[in-house]
Design a protein around this motif. Sequence first.
Motif, short mmCIF file in Angstrom:
data_model
loop_
_atom_site.label_atom_id
_atom_site.label_comp_id
_atom_site.label_asym_id
_atom_site.label_seq_id
_atom_site.Cartn_x
_atom_site.Cartn_y
_atom_site.Cartn_z
N LEU A 59 0.83 -1.20 0.00
CA LEU A 59 0.00 0.00 0.00
C LEU A 59 0.87 1.26 0.00
CD1 LEU A 59 -2.81 -0.94 2.55
CD2 LEU A 59 -3.06 -0.64 0.07
N VAL A 60 1.92 1.21 0.81
CA VAL A 60 2.82 2.36 0.90
C VAL A 60 3.67 2.49 -0.35
CG1 VAL A 60 4.74 3.37 2.17
CG2 VAL A 60 2.85 2.30 3.42
N GLY A 61 4.28 1.38 -0.76
CA GLY A 61 5.19 1.41 -1.90
C GLY A 61 4.51 1.80 -3.20
N LEU A 62 3.25 1.40 -3.37
CA LEU A 62 2.54 1.71 -4.60
C LEU A 62 1.79 3.03 -4.53
CD1 LEU A 62 1.17 -1.86 -5.46
CD2 LEU A 62 3.22 -0.72 -6.33
N GLY A 63 2.01 3.79 -3.45
CA GLY A 63 1.46 5.14 -3.36
C GLY A 63 0.03 5.22 -2.92
N GLU A 64 -0.53 4.13 -2.42
CA GLU A 64 -1.92 4.16 -1.97
C GLU A 64 -2.05 4.62 -0.53
OE1 GLU A 64 -4.07 0.59 -2.93
OE2 GLU A 64 -2.88 0.26 -4.73
N PHE A 152 5.39 -4.81 -13.33
CA PHE A 152 6.29 -5.39 -12.35
C PHE A 152 6.83 -4.29 -11.45
CE2 PHE A 152 10.46 -8.01 -11.82
CZ PHE A 152 10.06 -8.37 -10.54
N PRO A 153 6.10 -3.95 -10.38
CA PRO A 153 6.62 -2.97 -9.43
C PRO A 153 7.62 -3.64 -8.48
CG PRO A 153 4.42 -3.65 -8.77
CD PRO A 153 4.74 -4.39 -10.03
N ILE A 154 8.87 -3.27 -8.60
CA ILE A 154 9.91 -3.87 -7.77
C ILE A 154 9.93 -3.17 -6.41
CG2 ILE A 154 12.39 -4.30 -7.56
CD1 ILE A 154 12.51 -4.27 -10.63
N MET A 155 9.61 -3.92 -5.37
CA MET A 155 9.55 -3.36 -4.02
C MET A 155 10.90 -3.52 -3.34
SD MET A 155 6.36 -2.54 -4.19
CE MET A 155 6.05 -2.04 -2.50
N THR A 156 11.50 -2.42 -2.92
CA THR A 156 12.79 -2.47 -2.22
C THR A 156 12.64 -1.94 -0.80
OG1 THR A 156 13.46 -0.28 -3.02
CG2 THR A 156 14.02 -2.17 -4.39
N VAL A 157 13.54 -2.38 0.07
CA VAL A 157 13.46 -2.06 1.50
C VAL A 157 14.67 -1.25 1.92
CG1 VAL A 157 13.53 -3.06 3.82
CG2 VAL A 157 12.06 -4.07 2.07
N ASP A 158 14.42 -0.19 2.68
CA ASP A 158 15.48 0.63 3.26
C ASP A 158 15.26 0.71 4.77
OD1 ASP A 158 17.71 2.15 3.42
OD2 ASP A 158 16.84 3.97 2.55
N LEU A 450 7.39 -9.18 -25.12
CA LEU A 450 6.45 -8.33 -24.40
C LEU A 450 6.08 -7.15 -25.30
CD1 LEU A 450 8.24 -8.21 -20.96
CD2 LEU A 450 6.14 -9.41 -21.47
N THR A 451 4.81 -6.85 -25.38
CA THR A 451 4.39 -5.71 -26.16
C THR A 451 4.43 -4.44 -25.32
OG1 THR A 451 2.98 -7.16 -27.48
CG2 THR A 451 2.56 -4.79 -27.63
N TYR A 452 3.94 -4.54 -24.10
CA TYR A 452 3.94 -3.39 -23.19
C TYR A 452 4.52 -3.81 -21.84
CZ TYR A 452 0.88 -1.47 -26.73
OH TYR A 452 0.38 -1.04 -27.93
N LEU A 453 5.52 -3.09 -21.41
CA LEU A 453 6.22 -3.39 -20.17
C LEU A 453 6.21 -2.17 -19.26
CD1 LEU A 453 8.18 -5.24 -18.51
CD2 LEU A 453 10.04 -4.16 -19.78
N HIS A 454 5.87 -2.39 -18.00
CA HIS A 454 5.86 -1.32 -17.01
C HIS A 454 6.59 -1.81 -15.76
CE1 HIS A 454 2.90 0.93 -19.39
NE2 HIS A 454 2.34 -0.26 -19.62
N VAL A 455 7.80 -1.30 -15.55
CA VAL A 455 8.61 -1.68 -14.40
C VAL A 455 8.99 -0.43 -13.62
CG1 VAL A 455 10.71 -2.84 -13.61
CG2 VAL A 455 9.54 -3.65 -15.67
N THR A 456 8.74 -0.45 -12.33
CA THR A 456 9.09 0.67 -11.47
C THR A 456 9.81 0.15 -10.23
OG1 THR A 456 6.94 0.54 -10.35
CG2 THR A 456 7.14 2.09 -12.18
N GLU A 457 10.62 1.03 -9.65
CA GLU A 457 11.26 0.73 -8.36
C GLU A 457 10.52 1.51 -7.29
OE1 GLU A 457 15.50 1.39 -5.97
OE2 GLU A 457 15.42 1.62 -8.16
N ASN A 458 10.06 0.80 -6.27
CA ASN A 458 9.25 1.40 -5.21
C ASN A 458 9.89 1.08 -3.87
OD1 ASN A 458 6.53 1.92 -6.95
ND2 ASN A 458 7.45 -0.06 -7.48
#
Length: 465
Positions: A59-64, A152-158, A450-458
């Motif tokens: 919820l936090v990482g994806l901005g919700e 593919f939202p890549i969730m990273t931890v700090d 892949l025709t459409y790719l959406h990758v983010t680092e969160n």
Amino acid sequence: MNDRAVSSTIGVVLLLGMTIAAVSALMVVGGTVIDETRADAERSQMENAMSSFSSKASLVGLGESGNQRFSLGRVSEGDVEVRPDGGRVTLYLQKDGGSREELNSTALGAVVYRDGDTEIAYQGGGVWQRRGESNWMLSPPEYHYRLETLTFPIMTVDGDGGSSGSVRGTVRSTHESSDWYPIQGSETRSNPLENGTILVEVESRYCAGWEAFFTERSEGSITESCGADDTLVVDLTVPFTISGEDAVIAKTINPTGGGGPGGGKKIPDGWTEGTIAPSISPEVEAELESCATDGCADVSASELSSGAYDASGTTALYGKTFNTTDGDITVVTDGDVELNDITITGSGNVTLYVRGELTVDSMVNDGGSATQLVTLVHSDGSVRFDGDSDYTGIIYAPKSDMRFNGAPAISYTGALVAEDMDIKGSINKFDFQPDPELEEYQIGGGDRPLTYLHVTENTVEIEFD
């Protein structure tokens, strides 16, 4: 002293000693059992708590949500810590026939509960467990593949530090997500993707769990399995599959010759337009290179048996019999080739790799099985039907033009795959039928890009109370 009185005293002492020993043993065993039961209960509780934590972190990482409070319960047998450098993910773009280009890379990080040789960890949006040298997935990471679009939202931890006892804290987002793909204004990182594939490399203590996820729950294929370095590489595409219901598959179909049922421009049933199939060029090039390196026999004989053959110096395969009784047959050609009067015997398969123009004329595997004859055409090549023919097999030319010249009468059983199909003759003279044996048939080596790719680092930051 009476002997009987002495015996009675000794008996009491022995009985007390045995009782004390038994009680002590029971306390030791019972204590161990209680400890193990308590540890098992804590691990079970932590599995549920980490899954709940994963939802809050998403919820936090994806901005919700700006931040979320979390509780992992009471931890007395182990401890919880943040490992900001735990694991790494790297994204590569690999164009057809080219080398890998690194698009981005980052540490995944992890929140880890540890008790002895047991770990339960949140990493990359998923929850994983490790016990000894074994590890597996408890809940999947954020990863969504629908039709030809991958998100593919890549969730990273700090964060840092650890906690035990009553483990509580806050998970918050410290900055906005970072785009990995696509990037606005970048020609090399734009949608739609063409002539390539995306690879993800994951390095993790929970590598086997990640591999099981990509194998069982995603549509990716494993390029490099987990090894001693706990690293795997995943191709995020899926094999191109022929359904067994469509005889003609193409990106565009142009029936300029007219004569189609219901009107000259209508595409017949069983012909599918609008499909972008993956290039087979790397596989064709690999087979040509293999012949150049290891050597292949020539195709001068009228009957060919099992093995690999090079037809690069021959423009026509006329009257050939492919005898597959002793095994499969592979034929490669770096130039043009014409198929005419081809017969296949035996139960094996024949695969043709063509880099030039493929011309079909007359009988080819008439009465045979479509799965027995597969022709794969490089993107530099093309396909042409010149005259009346009866063909059974698969022609896979997904990045090539396919032309039907004149007004040929064609009976075709199997599947034709092309990019652009141009029909000069009358469609009414075409009898194209799918082969039920091709149901769920996968083109070997060919992967749908892949025709459409959406990758983010969160990134989420963890702070314990």
